[in-house]
Design a protein around this motif. Structure first.
Motif, PDB file in Angstrom:
ATOM      1  N   ARG C 107      32.706   1.276  31.231  1.00  0.00           N
ATOM      2  CA  ARG C 107      33.638   2.382  31.177  1.00  0.00           C
ATOM      3  C   ARG C 107      32.826   3.640  31.385  1.00  0.00           C
ATOM      4  NH1 ARG C 107      35.786   5.916  30.238  1.00  0.00           N
ATOM      5  NH2 ARG C 107      36.743   7.309  28.662  1.00  0.00           N
ATOM      6  N   LEU C 108      33.356   4.439  32.314  1.00  0.00           N
ATOM      7  CA  LEU C 108      32.612   5.803  32.554  1.00  0.00           C
ATOM      8  C   LEU C 108      33.548   6.667  32.665  1.00  0.00           C
ATOM      9  CD1 LEU C 108      29.907   7.117  33.434  1.00  0.00           C
ATOM     10  CD2 LEU C 108      30.403   6.418  35.860  1.00  0.00           C
ATOM     11  N   VAL C 109      34.469   6.822  33.230  1.00  0.00           N
ATOM     12  CA  VAL C 109      35.406   7.975  33.370  1.00  0.00           C
ATOM     13  C   VAL C 109      37.048   7.202  33.440  1.00  0.00           C
ATOM     14  CG1 VAL C 109      36.351   9.240  35.113  1.00  0.00           C
ATOM     15  CG2 VAL C 109      33.980   9.804  34.322  1.00  0.00           C
ATOM     16  N   ALA C 110      37.943   7.715  32.809  1.00  0.00           N
ATOM     17  CA  ALA C 110      39.175   7.395  32.782  1.00  0.00           C
ATOM     18  C   ALA C 110      39.883   6.590  34.057  1.00  0.00           C
ATOM     19  CB  ALA C 110      39.963   8.165  31.976  1.00  0.00           C
ATOM     20  N   PRO C 111      39.962   7.702  35.090  1.00  0.00           N
ATOM     21  CA  PRO C 111      40.523   7.577  36.337  1.00  0.00           C
ATOM     22  C   PRO C 111      39.277   6.865  37.223  1.00  0.00           C
ATOM     23  CG  PRO C 111      40.112   9.645  36.288  1.00  0.00           C
ATOM     24  CD  PRO C 111      39.585   9.051  35.108  1.00  0.00           C
ATOM     25  N   LEU C 146      28.514  13.460  31.408  1.00  0.00           N
ATOM     26  CA  LEU C 146      29.092  12.588  32.350  1.00  0.00           C
ATOM     27  C   LEU C 146      28.105  12.217  33.368  1.00  0.00           C
ATOM     28  CD1 LEU C 146      31.492  10.891  33.259  1.00  0.00           C
ATOM     29  CD2 LEU C 146      32.561  12.834  34.238  1.00  0.00           C
TER      30      LEU C 146
END
Lengths: 61, 347, 428, 145
Positions: C107-111, C146
């Protein structure tokens, strides 16, 4: 009579009169009524001149 | 096991009447009617026309939601697999009605096909939703149209994968379908480049949309005797937009009388165009359609006459096919009423 | 410049005591690799898993795919600027573990998206259903920016790929490929009768999660330049690109650029492949004008007759693709464009957000909006929660029975714009 | 779009509008400004997201400082005629073509509204929108915080 000449050219128009702006091609709200009508008259007369002229290819007046 | 098919036709081919019956609501009859007989014979044992829907062209075009529901309900009631409509040849509203009928059935998951003249407005509006077989422009071509329609319809019903429009004889629908070619894309690209270098013919995999050219007309010799018409894509319409011309992706155009009108004033005229800030056109519609100045020029004898009708639509995401069609129709109207010149204004 | 690729075939992956390859089986010492990766303290945790063609396994979201390579002889090391020093690469000998890939996920970023299905209807849409995949499941620390989380994941993939290859230097190559790239003076005189062809290689460069690096330099900050095709084979170009899965070029396809391969195949026979011009796709209009003019000027300086132009991404870069095409054709350079399409779920919308009359020769990787239903898989590696917010999918794309209804946009390299796969489209 | 970009000394006079509604409203507002002569600094379809994948959209436009044509508080979609400073310059053809192309893309798709998006995704989408706008802001004279 259109405000963006390249678009008129790309769709094949042969006699093109550049106009003032998209929301009011033949007017300008910052002028008073007399001034705006004079501007419009100048543009329409240019259009009539173009109608009167023979052109061989796409021409911007 | 023959596929169960519903046939959609209009009031004329349903034997009910001509123009005067164009407003009748849809009705359904068991079995075949009109051209359905020919189709049934040609479809043979592959498919059976179990019922025919007959609907007035005006009624269909004017009450799409209701007619659409009627069509889907009929398909369900007869446990049908598919819908075939027309052929409509070059009858504009019948073409749109046939196209719409197929569109409504296709949206509900049914296989559909119709036939009409390639220039029929129904083609541009509905080719993305259904197969359309090209026909001649009049019913005289019925004998030629039905076999082609029946053959293609049978092929589609059988679930066979169709090739391109050219190969199968339907009107190109402009719908992109994914496929796996023999070679990877990079090989296809380099092979295409070699052909282009050598000047050999090649087929691009995607055609960029481009516009065609028109040869210029000679100038008007004497403007003081000429009748000049005004046409605009800037969407100027009488207050309330009587013909409901859509703010974008317009499906129609309007023609409005301006005899006796010397100036377009706020409250009497407005813009229906959704592609620009409407404030200024609504304040003074002359800013898009210069009626006031042309009336002055008419009074001063600089031009013969301002034609009594101006034509207008909304040029905002309009389908090119429609715009082309309307241009031809308006041009014909003006020519028939000996107008010598047209001023086209756009925003 | 000459580069030999020594290709060692890998047909099976396994975990075991010592990392190495023998008769097609690559064994990986998990603990050794984990220790190497966790040297980066921005990583909270890392896990590994294996996926072989035909397994009932889904990997998602996949961030990058990398082919294990390392230098055997010659200057520098692979992935210059990240693993290797910034010394020029592209000559000498390079080891390649062929038939496998390192896939990074987590998991890095939601979209965020990138589905690889090793079997089922989704498999034909991604080249990585045909490779043996070592999946690196990364969990960056929550408390870092991020930017750093993205960099951590990117580096972990490159380190893993380099580590695996460098443990197999002794392995005998199953086959060797040799690529020449002589200095321009020789290249220009070679094959006098054959048309000179260049490749204009557009690199995605729009910002975080949309970036590409050349020798460690962010492509956004570069002017177009020449690069030898052999440098790309040593990882001079790497991907920091997570959006969108179907048409971003992951590092694997940069290493194995199919257009370079297709041009080399005809080099000296039907064409004289004289050069590669890399250019970017910045979002600002000034950069678009500057880069397209500069890139095509380089092609003119090479005096080429024709060029293949490949785009990366969609929408914003459609404008650069059109600018490059128009300027090349106006300079008398015949072009073929390689792109993909967003023609809507019904295939009836306009495929590109820009167009030009000069673009009369186009190859595409198909319509990314085509919808597909992917049945549930026995095993999922990565972050299944992603399915609901996956790019290309839409809310509710996960069905009660666990199957996924998504656009092929969500499948890794499905409509790759280098023409990596056989997919394409036609008009009905 | 987070506002931790600070205006440098030579940053041109800037006006910032927040559009409520979805990304399509942002594009329509930008279109109206382009009709008045404002020029796009960047491509409106920046970022590789589809209209139904990224709820945020920012458009940076610029025009010579002295006749910005808008008073500070005015939102471009409000009635302009009351605004004496209304000035209309010929629209930049490139900006117009790009904004119309962007509007076509957004009209052909479902547009995600921020209200439809779970918080975890909203935070990341906002961060990504900010990152992608960094380069245009820098080139227009803003210093990144």
């Amino acid at each position: 009579m259109a405000s963006i000449v390249p678009i008129s050219q790309s769709v094949g128009a042969n006699r093109i009169i550049p106009t003032v702006a998209i929301p009011h091609p033949l007017g300008n709200p910052t002028l008073d009524e007399k001034g705006e009508k004079a501007l419009r008259r100048k543009l329409v007369e240019k259009a009539l001149d173009a109608l009167h002229t023979d052109v061989k290819e796409q021409t911007v007046f | 096991m023959a596929y169960r098919v519903i046939h959609y036709i209009n009031q004329f081919f349903g034997g009910i009447g001509g123009e005067e019956k164009a407003d009748i609501a849809p009705e359904v009859r068991d079995g075949v009617a009109g051209p359905g007989m020919g189709l049934a014979k040609l479809l043979g044992d592959k498919a059976e026309i179990v019922a025919t829907i007959i609907c007035g062209d005006n009624y269909c075009v004017g009450n799409q939601e209701e007619v659409g529901k009627f069509i889907v309900d009929t398909l369900k009631k007869y446990n049908a697999d598919a819908l075939i409509a027309g052929p409509a040849f070059n009858a504009g509203r019948y073409g749109m009605a046939s196209g719409f009928a197929c569109s409504a059935a296709a949206a509900a998951g049914y296989t559909t096909l119709t036939g009409m003249y390639p220039e029929n407005p129904g083609v541009e509006l509905y080719k993305a939703n259904t197969y359309i077989v090209p026909t001649t422009d009049s019913a005289a071509g019925m004998g030629k149209a039905l076999p082609v329609m029946a053959a293609l319809f049978a092929k589609i019903l059988s679930g066979e994968k169709l090739g391109t429009a050219e190969a199968e004889g339907y009107i190109e629908r402009g719908v992109r379908i994914n496929t796996f070619y023999e070679e990877v894309g990079a090989e296809r690209a380099v092979a295409m480049l070699l052909k282009k270098i050598k000047g050999e013919p090649f087929t691009t995999e995607y055609k960029m949309p481009v516009f065609d050219r028109v040869t210029p007309r000679p100038g008007v010799k004497d403007l003081s005797k000429a009748t000049i018409a005004l046409v605009t894509s800037g969407g100027i319409v009488p207050m309330g937009n009587p013909d409901h011309i859509a703010a974008s992706s317009a499906r129609n155009y309007g023609g409005y009388e301006i005899d006796g009108v010397t100036d377009l004033v706020s409250g009497k005229y407005q813009t229906a165009h959704g592609g620009y800030d409407q404030t200024y056109a609504n304040q003074d519609p002359d800013r898009v359609l210069p009626v006031d100045v042309l009336r002055d020029l008419e009074k001063e004898g600089k031009i013969g006459k301002l034609y009594h009708t101006f034509y207008t639509t909304v040029g905002n995401g309009t389908a090119v096919g429609n715009a082309k069609k309307w241009g031809e129709e308006i041009g014909k109207q003006l020519k028939d009423n000996n107008v010598q010149a047209v001023i086209l204004t756009s925003t | 410049m000459n580069l030999e690729l020594h290709k060692v075939a890998v047909r099976q992956l396994a975990f075991g005591a010592k990392t190495g390859v023998s008769n097609g089986v690559l064994t990986v010492n998990k603990e050794e690799l984990k220790a190497l990766l966790l040297k980066d303290d921005r990583l909270a945790a890392v896990e590994f898993d294996l996926a072989h063609p035909g397994d009932s396994t889904r990997i998602m979201p996949v961030k990058d795919a990398i082919e294990p390579r390392c230098k055997l002889e010659g200057q520098g090391e692979v992935f210059p600027g990240f693993i290797g020093p910034v010394e020029s690469v592209g000559s000498g000998k390079t080891l390649v573990l062929e038939g496998m890939a390192v896939l990074t996920t987590g998991r890095l970023v939601a979209p965020q998206e990138g589905i690889v299905d090793m079997t089922g209807p989704g498999a034909p849409y991604t080249p990585f259903s045909q490779t043996c995949n070592l999946v690196v499941v990364l969990t960056p620390r929550e408390d870092i920016k991020l930017h750093h989380a993205e960099e951590t994941c990117r580096m972990a993939g490159l380190k893993t790929a380099h580590y695996l290859a460098s443990q197999c230097k002794a392995a005998k190559a199953d086959h060797t490929e040799s690529y020449d790239f002589p200095p321009l003076t020789q290249a220009m005189q070679a094959y006098p009768g054959l048309p000179k062809v260049a490749y204009v290689y557009m690199l995605q460069s729009q910002g975080l999660l949309h970036d590409t690096w050349v020798y460690g330099v962010d492509a956004k900050r570069t002017l177009p330049t020449l690069i030898s095709p052999t440098e790309t084979m040593d990882g001079a170009i790497i991907s920091g690109n997570c959006v969108s899965a179907c048409d971003k070029n992951n590092t694997y396809v940069h290493l194995n650029n199919p257009i370079i391969k297709a041009l080399y195949k005809r080099h000296g026979k039907e064409i004289n492949f004289v050069g590669v011009v890399i250019t970017n796709e910045n979002v600002t209009l000034a950069d678009k004008q500057r880069s397209s003019s500069y890139a095509i000027k380089l092609a003119e300086m090479l005096g080429v007759d024709a060029a293949v132009i490949s785009e990366e991404g969609f929408g914003n870069p459609d404008a650069d693709l059109v600018l490059n095409c128009v300027k090349a054709e106006k300079a008398g350079i015949k072009t073929v464009l390689v792109t993909d399409e967003y023609a809507g779920a019904n295939g009836a919308s306009q495929s590109l957000a820009d167009s030009c009359q000069e673009g009369n020769a186009v190859v595409t990787g198909g319509n990314a909006n085509e919808t597909i239903v992917l049945p549930p898989m026995a095993k999922v590696i990565g972050d299944i929660g992603q399915a609901d917010v996956i790019a290309g999918g839409f809310f509710g794309s996960k069905r009660p029975d666990g199957s996924l209804e998504v656009e092929i946009q969500a499948i890794l390299a499905a409509t790759n714009e280098l023409g990596f796969s056989k997919i394409g489209a036609y008009t009905i | 779009m987070q506002a931790n970009f600070t205006a440098g000394a030579d940053t041109p006079k800037q006006i910032c509008f927040f559009c409520d509604g979805d990304a399509l409203q942002v594009l329509v507002a930008a279109r109206d400004l382009i009709h008045m002569g404002w020029k796009l600094v960047h491509h409106p379809l920046y970022g590789n997201y589809r209209p139904h994948q990224q709820p945020y959209r920012s458009i940076l436009l610029q025009r010579e400082a002295e006749n910005s044509g808008l008073s500070h508080e005015q939102n471009p979609t409000q009635d302009q005629s009351l605004n004496p400073a209304y000035q209309c310059l010929a629209p930049d053809p490139a900006s117009l073509q790009l904004i119309e192309a962007a509007l076509d893309v957004y009209r052909a798709d479902r547009v995600l509204n921020p209200q439809q998006v779970p918080d975890v995704m909203l935070r990341d989408c906002s961060q990504l929108d900010y990152e992608l706008m960094r380069l245009p802001l820098e080139q227009a004279g803003w210093e990144a915080a």
